[in-house]
Design a protein around this motif. Structure first.
Motif, PDB file in Angstrom:
ATOM      1  N   LYS A 183       0.811  -1.229   0.000  1.00 55.76           N
ATOM      2  CA  LYS A 183       0.000   0.000   0.000  1.00 55.76           C
ATOM      3  C   LYS A 183       0.837   1.269   0.000  1.00 55.76           C
ATOM      4  CE  LYS A 183      -3.551  -2.353   2.669  1.00 55.76           C
ATOM      5  NZ  LYS A 183      -2.846  -3.369   3.470  1.00 55.76           N
ATOM      6  N   THR A 184       1.826   1.330   0.881  1.00 51.46           N
ATOM      7  CA  THR A 184       2.628   2.555   0.980  1.00 51.46           C
ATOM      8  C   THR A 184       3.403   2.791  -0.311  1.00 51.46           C
ATOM      9  OG1 THR A 184       2.947   1.796   3.226  1.00 51.46           O
ATOM     10  CG2 THR A 184       4.114   3.789   2.601  1.00 51.46           C
TER      11      THR A 184
ATOM     12  N   ILE B 110       1.084   4.202  -2.944  1.00 54.49           N
ATOM     13  CA  ILE B 110       0.797   5.632  -2.752  1.00 54.49           C
ATOM     14  C   ILE B 110       1.991   6.473  -3.193  1.00 54.49           C
ATOM     15  CG2 ILE B 110       0.340   7.422  -1.014  1.00 54.49           C
ATOM     16  CD1 ILE B 110      -1.318   5.329   0.504  1.00 54.49           C
TER      17      ILE B 110
ATOM     18  N   TYR C 229      -5.220   6.567  -1.379  1.00 59.65           N
ATOM     19  CA  TYR C 229      -4.863   7.060  -0.043  1.00 59.65           C
ATOM     20  C   TYR C 229      -6.038   6.892   0.922  1.00 59.65           C
ATOM     21  CZ  TYR C 229      -3.320  10.136   3.684  1.00 59.65           C
ATOM     22  OH  TYR C 229      -2.965  10.637   4.898  1.00 59.65           O
TER      23      TYR C 229
ATOM     24  N   ARG D 195      -6.369   4.502   4.249  1.00 64.05           N
ATOM     25  CA  ARG D 195      -6.667   5.115   5.548  1.00 64.05           C
ATOM     26  C   ARG D 195      -7.914   4.508   6.189  1.00 64.05           C
ATOM     27  NH1 ARG D 195      -3.174   8.328   8.340  1.00 64.05           N
ATOM     28  NH2 ARG D 195      -5.040   8.692   9.572  1.00 64.05           N
TER      29      ARG D 195
END
Ligand SMILES: *[C@@H]1O[C@H](CO)[C@@H](O)[C@H](O)[C@H]1NC(C)=O
Length: 224
Positions: free
Chosen positions: A143-144, A147, A210, A214
């Motif tokens: 995920k990071t 992004i 994002y 979150r």
């Protein structure tokens, strides 16, 4: 939406690469002759006011037009059809001096070689594709990293589109002025729209990924 955005970027990069379909309409900048008409230019900073007439007589009657894409040029002597090629030599060989008296084909090729820079857009499209692959599965992988890559892709496309826009408007203004009313120029509207749309869609994707990450982390935190 990811696929749409990649298609838009591919279309933008492929502009002018083929004489068929809409390809000749996807150009960054076009330059052409006014078919024997010399449009009046008036400004108090003009020193030699005879030049438009002199140049008009030299240019004569031609309506040749050249369009510049990221990797290729398209030429056109109406009413003949478009001829597109990445090789400007091939295009030049088919033209007579009376068709292109001011060598605007060479001006176009110089602009394409020295000013147009497609590789930021290519890199951005590559990154957007990687992000697309990473976010395909559920839950998304890395995920990071996704992004981060998406952010870099947005920044690159923004630089690229601003560059394309500024360079085309600048070249268009200078060429029109030097042509003394014998030339027309234009910035390709389709390319601009495609460029800014890629930027818009990538920004939306970035926000989407994002928010998704979150929200999911909040949910898993609450459940856990
Ligand atoms: C472009 O075409 C000319 C002949 O039409 C050829 O001599 C030249 O090698 C070509 N250039 C490239 C880069 O393909």
């Amino acid at each position: 939406m990811a696929a749409v955005k990649l298609k838009i970027m591919a279309l933008l990069l492929a502009g002018c690469s083929s004489s068929s379909g809409i390809m000749p309409n996807i150009y960054l900048l076009n330059i052409g002759y006014n078919d024997g008409i010399v449009y009046a230019t008036s400004s108090s900073s003009i020193v030699n006011s005879n030049l438009p007439q002199v140049l008009g007589n030299f240019v004569g009657k031609t309506n040749f037009e050249v369009r510049i894409g990221y990797f290729a040029l398209c030429t056109h002597v109406p009413p003949e059809s478009w001829l597109c090629s990445p090789n400007a030599t091939t295009l030049a060989e088919r033209l007579a001096a009376v068709e292109d008296p001011l060598n605007i084909l060479n001006v176009a090729e110089t602009f394409r070689q020295k000013i147009v820079f497609p590789y930021l857009l290519v890199t951005s499209a590559g990154l957007a594709f990687v992000v697309f692959l990473l976010t395909m599965p559920y839950p998304p992988l890395l995920k990071t990293v996704s992004i981060g890559l998406c952010f870099v892709s947005v920044v690159l496309v923004l630089i690229s589109v601003l560059w394309q826009h500024t360079a085309s408007v600048a070249a268009s203004t200078v060429v029109t002025n030097l042509g003394e009313g014998t030339l027309f120029t234009g910035v390709g509207l389709t390319s601009m729209v495609l460029g800014w749309m890629s930027f818009g869609l990538l920004t939306v994707s970035l926000m989407g990924i994002y928010l998704f990450v979150r929200i999911n982390s909040v949910i898993s935190h609450n459940v856990g």
